[in-house]
Design an enzyme around this catalytic site. Sequence first.
Site, PDB file in Angstrom:
ATOM      1  N   GLU A   1      13.307   6.571   1.704  1.00 51.56           N
ATOM      2  CA  GLU A   1      12.203   6.106   2.538  1.00 51.56           C
ATOM      3  C   GLU A   1      12.685   5.041   3.513  1.00 51.56           C
ATOM      4  O   GLU A   1      13.458   4.160   3.139  1.00 51.56           O
ATOM      5  CB  GLU A   1      11.141   5.516   1.609  1.00 51.56           C
ATOM      6  CG  GLU A   1       9.778   5.363   2.218  1.00 51.56           C
ATOM      7  CD  GLU A   1       8.794   4.830   1.167  1.00 51.56           C
ATOM      8  OE1 GLU A   1       8.048   5.647   0.603  1.00 51.56           O
ATOM      9  OE2 GLU A   1       8.792   3.618   0.913  1.00 51.56           O
TER      10      GLU A   1
ATOM     11  N   TYR B   1       6.825   5.219   9.808  1.00 53.61           N
ATOM     12  CA  TYR B   1       7.159   5.500   8.404  1.00 53.61           C
ATOM     13  C   TYR B   1       7.903   6.827   8.365  1.00 53.61           C
ATOM     14  O   TYR B   1       7.459   7.819   8.959  1.00 53.61           O
ATOM     15  CB  TYR B   1       5.882   5.601   7.552  1.00 53.61           C
ATOM     16  CG  TYR B   1       6.173   6.122   6.157  1.00 53.61           C
ATOM     17  CD1 TYR B   1       6.426   5.241   5.122  1.00 53.61           C
ATOM     18  CD2 TYR B   1       6.246   7.498   5.909  1.00 53.61           C
ATOM     19  CE1 TYR B   1       6.746   5.719   3.858  1.00 53.61           C
ATOM     20  CE2 TYR B   1       6.562   7.975   4.650  1.00 53.61           C
ATOM     21  CZ  TYR B   1       6.809   7.090   3.633  1.00 53.61           C
ATOM     22  OH  TYR B   1       7.136   7.553   2.387  1.00 53.61           O
TER      23      TYR B   1
END
Length: 383
Positions: free
Chosen positions: A189, A101
Amino acid sequence: MKLHEYQAKEIFANFGIPVLPGKVAFSADEVERISQEIGYPVVVKAQVHVGGRGKAGGIQIARNAVELRENALKILSMQIKGIPVKKVFVTQAVEIRDEYYLGITVDRQARKLVLMLCASGGVDIEEVAAVSPEKIAKVHIDPLVGLHDFQITKVIYGSQVDLSKAKEIREIIRNLYRCYMEVDASLAEINPLAVTIDGQVIALDAKLLIDDNALFRHSDLEQMREVGADLDELEEEAQDLGLAYVHMPADKRGPIGVMGNGAGLVMNTMDEVARAGGKPNNFLDIGGTATAEVVEKALLHILKDDMVKGVFINVFGGIVRCDVVAQGLIKAYERLERKVPIVLRITGTNEDIARQMLEETPLQYASTTTEGAVKIVELVGKG
Ligand code: GDP
Ligand code: MN
């Protein structure tokens, strides 16, 4: 402004972030054509503004044309969390070794940006954050100073990413930060940032939110805006009917329909319903000059969701007259195919007349918002 994955990937690519080639498609034919062009295996990904598409079945891998027809094409007729899928992104599929992530966003409390990297990426980063927050390496960035190399080093070594990929990850972080600042993002993101089995580091997903207040200096981005892209079917219909209607998210919605005149009053009504232990199904503002026709139209619209087992109508009769609203409501109730309990709280001009009119009807009267909320929850249950 939310961007779709395919739009965000196009922007990421312009900033040197590695993404796989792909194209957006609106029909089954297009998906087949693009798949052939790209070469199998391909991944077909629903382009809707909601997270967790993978878990909802909105991401399918196809190794050949048969699999594509069997699985991937059905995405185009799916709904994800109530939102119909109108387009998909068709892209090259890769074999994944690790999923990380990587994200940059605003930390309001710190009044800085925060850069986050975590070796356990893929789906469910929220769960990682809740259960083992120490797995997410974070540094705060002062936007006036910028991102330092030592800060990147800190997150790379502070997470458990494969250090043999440190150079590639460093480059991606630098570029993501550059992108974040230049497009005036509020969130950038990559989840997953994948390491493939042949060692490439690639952004397999992309999420980008642009600060609406900065859109005036990004005319190219503003063109990517889609009005109504995140509306569900009832919200789309409401738009056509001219109703200010918001359907609660599928996982939060309950059995109590709510309408009123004025956005503040409606929000307050929803709060009171929640406080009484109930769950609102929707928000519907009929506006200050609501006529009997609008009340009827709004009521019929709320009841299109079968989940609605009762409606709380909260009207302040400042501009509208209470008796007019009551009359419209009584007529509408008579015509209803599905008669659910209705509580009406109405105050203001001709309140007494309205109250009298309701007495001989099955409609319930309440004199305050709180009383009405308690009443509707009693009638419908907590859901
Ligand atoms: P999200 O569920 O909406 O966040 O969609 P993502 O784009 O993050 O995809 C969810 C998951 O699908 C990823 O974590 C991967 O495991 C898988 N996935 C996506 N793209 C590919 C791909 O090219 N190859 C493989 N093998 N899996 C993929
Ligand atoms: Mn994702």
